[in-house]
Scaffold this motif. Structure first.
Motif, PDB file in Angstrom:
ATOM      1  N   ALA A  50      60.598  33.413  34.077  1.00  0.00           N
ATOM      2  CA  ALA A  50      60.090  33.877  35.369  1.00  0.00           C
ATOM      3  C   ALA A  50      60.816  35.145  35.789  1.00  0.00           C
ATOM      4  CB  ALA A  50      60.271  32.796  36.435  1.00  0.00           C
ATOM      5  N   ILE A  51      60.109  36.008  36.504  1.00  0.00           N
ATOM      6  CA  ILE A  51      60.680  37.179  37.154  1.00  0.00           C
ATOM      7  C   ILE A  51      60.369  37.006  38.635  1.00  0.00           C
ATOM      8  CG2 ILE A  51      60.753  39.700  37.234  1.00  0.00           C
ATOM      9  CD1 ILE A  51      59.273  39.593  34.467  1.00  0.00           C
ATOM     10  N   VAL A  52      61.401  36.832  39.457  1.00  0.00           N
ATOM     11  CA  VAL A  52      61.161  36.433  40.843  1.00  0.00           C
ATOM     12  C   VAL A  52      61.574  37.524  41.817  1.00  0.00           C
ATOM     13  CG1 VAL A  52      61.444  33.992  40.277  1.00  0.00           C
ATOM     14  CG2 VAL A  52      63.409  35.287  41.134  1.00  0.00           C
ATOM     15  N   ARG A  53      60.898  37.533  42.955  1.00  0.00           N
ATOM     16  CA  ARG A  53      61.218  38.429  44.057  1.00  0.00           C
ATOM     17  C   ARG A  53      62.197  37.722  44.996  1.00  0.00           C
ATOM     18  NH1 ARG A  53      55.579  38.719  43.253  1.00  0.00           N
ATOM     19  NH2 ARG A  53      54.809  40.823  42.768  1.00  0.00           N
ATOM     20  N   PHE A  54      63.307  38.386  45.295  1.00  0.00           N
ATOM     21  CA  PHE A  54      64.254  37.872  46.280  1.00  0.00           C
ATOM     22  C   PHE A  54      64.737  39.031  47.128  1.00  0.00           C
ATOM     23  CE2 PHE A  54      68.775  36.684  47.323  1.00  0.00           C
ATOM     24  CZ  PHE A  54      68.439  35.831  48.363  1.00  0.00           C
ATOM     25  N   LYS A  55      64.416  38.951  48.424  1.00  0.00           N
ATOM     26  CA  LYS A  55      64.693  40.045  49.355  1.00  0.00           C
ATOM     27  C   LYS A  55      64.063  41.325  48.808  1.00  0.00           C
ATOM     28  CE  LYS A  55      68.492  37.636  51.515  1.00  0.00           C
ATOM     29  NZ  LYS A  55      69.904  37.605  51.946  1.00  0.00           N
ATOM     30  N   ASP A  56      64.829  42.388  48.572  1.00  0.00           N
ATOM     31  CA  ASP A  56      64.232  43.638  48.094  1.00  0.00           C
ATOM     32  C   ASP A  56      64.532  43.898  46.624  1.00  0.00           C
ATOM     33  OD1 ASP A  56      66.908  44.108  48.334  1.00  0.00           O
ATOM     34  OD2 ASP A  56      66.732  45.926  49.534  1.00  0.00           O
ATOM     35  N   LYS A  57      64.762  42.812  45.873  1.00  0.00           N
ATOM     36  CA  LYS A  57      65.110  42.958  44.456  1.00  0.00           C
ATOM     37  C   LYS A  57      64.273  42.017  43.596  1.00  0.00           C
ATOM     38  CE  LYS A  57      69.924  44.267  45.368  1.00  0.00           C
ATOM     39  NZ  LYS A  57      69.842  44.199  46.832  1.00  0.00           N
ATOM     40  N   TYR A  58      64.284  42.287  42.290  1.00  0.00           N
ATOM     41  CA  TYR A  58      63.706  41.392  41.298  1.00  0.00           C
ATOM     42  C   TYR A  58      64.853  40.761  40.505  1.00  0.00           C
ATOM     43  CZ  TYR A  58      59.537  44.259  42.161  1.00  0.00           C
ATOM     44  OH  TYR A  58      58.495  44.941  42.746  1.00  0.00           O
ATOM     45  N   TYR A  59      64.699  39.482  40.181  1.00  0.00           N
ATOM     46  CA  TYR A  59      65.716  38.763  39.417  1.00  0.00           C
ATOM     47  C   TYR A  59      65.057  38.044  38.242  1.00  0.00           C
ATOM     48  CZ  TYR A  59      69.130  39.351  43.208  1.00  0.00           C
ATOM     49  OH  TYR A  59      69.998  39.879  44.133  1.00  0.00           O
ATOM     50  N   LEU A  60      65.818  37.872  37.153  1.00  0.00           N
ATOM     51  CA  LEU A  60      65.359  37.091  36.009  1.00  0.00           C
ATOM     52  C   LEU A  60      66.551  36.381  35.379  1.00  0.00           C
ATOM     53  CD1 LEU A  60      66.256  38.635  33.136  1.00  0.00           C
ATOM     54  CD2 LEU A  60      64.448  40.200  33.854  1.00  0.00           C
ATOM     55  N   ALA A  61      66.256  35.328  34.653  1.00  0.00           N
ATOM     56  CA  ALA A  61      67.285  34.568  33.952  1.00  0.00           C
ATOM     57  C   ALA A  61      66.982  34.553  32.461  1.00  0.00           C
ATOM     58  CB  ALA A  61      67.347  33.135  34.485  1.00  0.00           C
ATOM     59  N   ASN A  62      67.988  34.837  31.657  1.00  0.00           N
ATOM     60  CA  ASN A  62      67.873  34.734  30.193  1.00  0.00           C
ATOM     61  C   ASN A  62      69.140  34.107  29.611  1.00  0.00           C
ATOM     62  OD1 ASN A  62      69.652  36.842  30.612  1.00  0.00           O
ATOM     63  ND2 ASN A  62      68.820  38.135  28.983  1.00  0.00           N
ATOM     64  N   GLY A  63      69.619  33.094  30.300  1.00  0.00           N
ATOM     65  CA  GLY A  63      70.917  32.498  30.009  1.00  0.00           C
ATOM     66  C   GLY A  63      71.918  32.938  31.046  1.00  0.00           C
ATOM     67  N   GLY A  64      71.926  34.238  31.352  1.00  0.00           N
ATOM     68  CA  GLY A  64      72.616  34.795  32.498  1.00  0.00           C
ATOM     69  C   GLY A  64      71.593  35.237  33.519  1.00  0.00           C
ATOM     70  N   ILE A  65      71.972  36.141  34.413  1.00  0.00           N
ATOM     71  CA  ILE A  65      71.056  36.638  35.437  1.00  0.00           C
ATOM     72  C   ILE A  65      71.126  38.162  35.471  1.00  0.00           C
ATOM     73  CG2 ILE A  65      70.475  36.668  37.899  1.00  0.00           C
ATOM     74  CD1 ILE A  65      71.711  33.911  38.155  1.00  0.00           C
ATOM     75  N   TYR A  66      69.960  38.805  35.556  1.00  0.00           N
ATOM     76  CA  TYR A  66      69.857  40.246  35.733  1.00  0.00           C
ATOM     77  C   TYR A  66      69.035  40.530  36.992  1.00  0.00           C
ATOM     78  CZ  TYR A  66      71.727  41.358  31.102  1.00  0.00           C
ATOM     79  OH  TYR A  66      72.547  41.499  30.011  1.00  0.00           O
ATOM     80  N   TYR A  67      69.281  41.700  37.591  1.00  0.00           N
ATOM     81  CA  TYR A  67      68.506  42.085  38.763  1.00  0.00           C
ATOM     82  C   TYR A  67      68.268  43.588  38.758  1.00  0.00           C
ATOM     83  CZ  TYR A  67      72.389  44.436  41.117  1.00  0.00           C
ATOM     84  OH  TYR A  67      73.384  45.323  41.441  1.00  0.00           O
ATOM     85  N   LYS A  68      67.318  44.015  39.565  1.00  0.00           N
ATOM     86  CA  LYS A  68      67.090  45.430  39.820  1.00  0.00           C
ATOM     87  C   LYS A  68      66.444  45.569  41.189  1.00  0.00           C
ATOM     88  CE  LYS A  68      64.068  47.737  37.491  1.00  0.00           C
ATOM     89  NZ  LYS A  68      63.227  48.274  36.408  1.00  0.00           N
ATOM     90  N   HIS A  69      66.659  46.706  41.846  1.00  0.00           N
ATOM     91  CA  HIS A  69      65.975  46.964  43.107  1.00  0.00           C
ATOM     92  C   HIS A  69      64.502  47.201  42.816  1.00  0.00           C
ATOM     93  CE1 HIS A  69      64.873  48.864  46.923  1.00  0.00           C
ATOM     94  NE2 HIS A  69      65.961  48.295  47.422  1.00  0.00           N
ATOM     95  N   LYS A  70      63.633  46.765  43.722  1.00  0.00           N
ATOM     96  CA  LYS A  70      62.200  46.851  43.465  1.00  0.00           C
ATOM     97  C   LYS A  70      61.699  48.292  43.359  1.00  0.00           C
ATOM     98  CE  LYS A  70      60.785  46.499  48.325  1.00  0.00           C
ATOM     99  NZ  LYS A  70      59.998  45.684  49.308  1.00  0.00           N
TER     100      LYS A  70
END
Length: 369
Positions: A50-70
């Protein structure tokens, strides 16, 4: 020896037909060659469900967690994020919190392998500091049942508008339904929900069940689906009036217009994404898209980009996120993740193609992230 006119015609037909086949095959080959691009280094690998929206960022999990600003719509902008200890399996979010489902393993000293011992559910208000959702299981930890499989599912509406985001947790610990539960999450707390029907029918449900795998917010309601793939026509400027979801290999929809039969797709639907002119369909055999006309899906057409070559039938497309659904497909940034089943050797899959891919209008093609 003279050749009859009939034989001459037949031979000429064979030559013409062979040339047609040759040119047709070459056309397909040349078309794929024209769409080939130099691949970027794949920095976001792994099983991304899954790639999820949280506040003004996108997050994903692949064992750890990565994010980026939208607003970071360019290659190399995903950053590693602080994550709970263990293997982060999936993320979800509501309007206030980000949730992480984590698998905890221990070494089996007898045979030297790692075995799962429990799963833990965490929440975070900022994507950095994490705490257990104490309202789930034993203070946020679900111990594996040694006699049967423990099933846990984390899902969310993933709406563009923050006020419409909500997250849910499904627990089935394999004890013949005695502890099957569905929860609505709110930080450390979890409110148990009335379980809906668990049948595999083709209609959406207003209550989560033990087979719910995805959900959406539309017209003031949350709908739950037995399929991993669901989405709405919500945009950055308008609320959702239609929802779309999978049922096996069939694409169904409801809201302003409802289907009774749906459309058959290439394979089991795993993920969905909406643009102004197409609905993107991630399946167990690649990504495809269907034309949208008056918000209703229609015919499957070929991609004009290299999407079919990069996310081919050798891969399972687990997730799709469209950043600006109000724009046409070629005008908006899109993210998609894929894996392959088995070892990939029998279906031409490549290990370095597993992970996150992105389409950016500025470069006009799909490439690894």
């Amino acid at each position: 020896m003279k050749i009859s006119l009939t034989k001459k015609i037949f031979i000429a037909f064979l030559f013409s037909f062979s040339a047609f086949i040759c040119f047709s095959c070459q056309g397909v080959i040349y078309d794929n060659i024209r769409k080939e691009v130099k691949l970027e280094d794949g920095n976001i690998a792994g099983d991304i469900s899954a790639i999820v929206r949280f506040k003004d960022k996108y997050y994903l999990a692949n064992g750890g967690i990565y994010y980026k600003h939208k607003s970071w719509n360019f290659y190399g902008s995903w950053l590693p994020c602080v994550s709970p200890a263990g293997q982060v399996l999936k993320l979800a979010a509501d309007n206030n919190y980000l949730y992480a489902l984590v698998g905890i393993s221990a070494e089996n000293l007898k045979d030297g392998t790692n075995v799962g011992i429990n799963r833990q559910l965490y929440y975070s208000a900022d994507g950095v500091s994490w705490a257990l959702v104490t309202g789930i299981g034993n203070g946020g930890s679900i111990v594996y049942n040694k006699y049967s499989i423990v099933y846990t599912y984390l899902l969310c509406t993933n709406s563009i508008k923050e006020a419409n985001r909500s997250a849910y947790f499904i627990l089935n610990d394999g004890t013949k339904g005695l502890t099957n539960k569905a929860y609505k999450l709110n930080g450390a707390t979890a409110t148990e929900m009335e379980l809906g029907t668990a049948n595999a029918g083709t209609k959406p449900f207003s209550n989560a069940s033990i087979v719910s795998r995805s959900c959406v917010y539309c017209n003031g309601n949350v709908y739950f689906f037995n399929s991993n793939g669901s989405t709405t026509n919500e945009t950055n400027s308008s609320d959702a009036t239609m929802f779309y979801y999978g049922h096996g290999a069939f694409l169904l929809w409801g809201g302003e217009t409802t289907t009774t039969t749906g459309l058959l797709c290439a394979d089991t639907i795993q993920s969905l994404g909406i643009t102004a002119d197409y609905i993107l369909i991630g399946t167990s055999s690649g990504m495809h898209h269907k034309v949208l006309s008056s918000k209703v899906p229609g015919a499957t057409v070929n991609f004009t980009t290299n999407a079919a070559a990069t996310m081919s039938g050798a891969y399972v497309v687990l997730s799709i996120l469209v950043t600006n659904p109000e724009l046409n497909e070629l005008q908006t940034s899109i993210y998609a993740s894929q894996v392959y089943t088995g070892n990939g050797s029998s279906n031409s899959a490549q290990f370095d193609h597993v992970g996150l891919w992105a389409y950016y209008p500025t470069r006009g093609n799909w490439n690894r992230e």
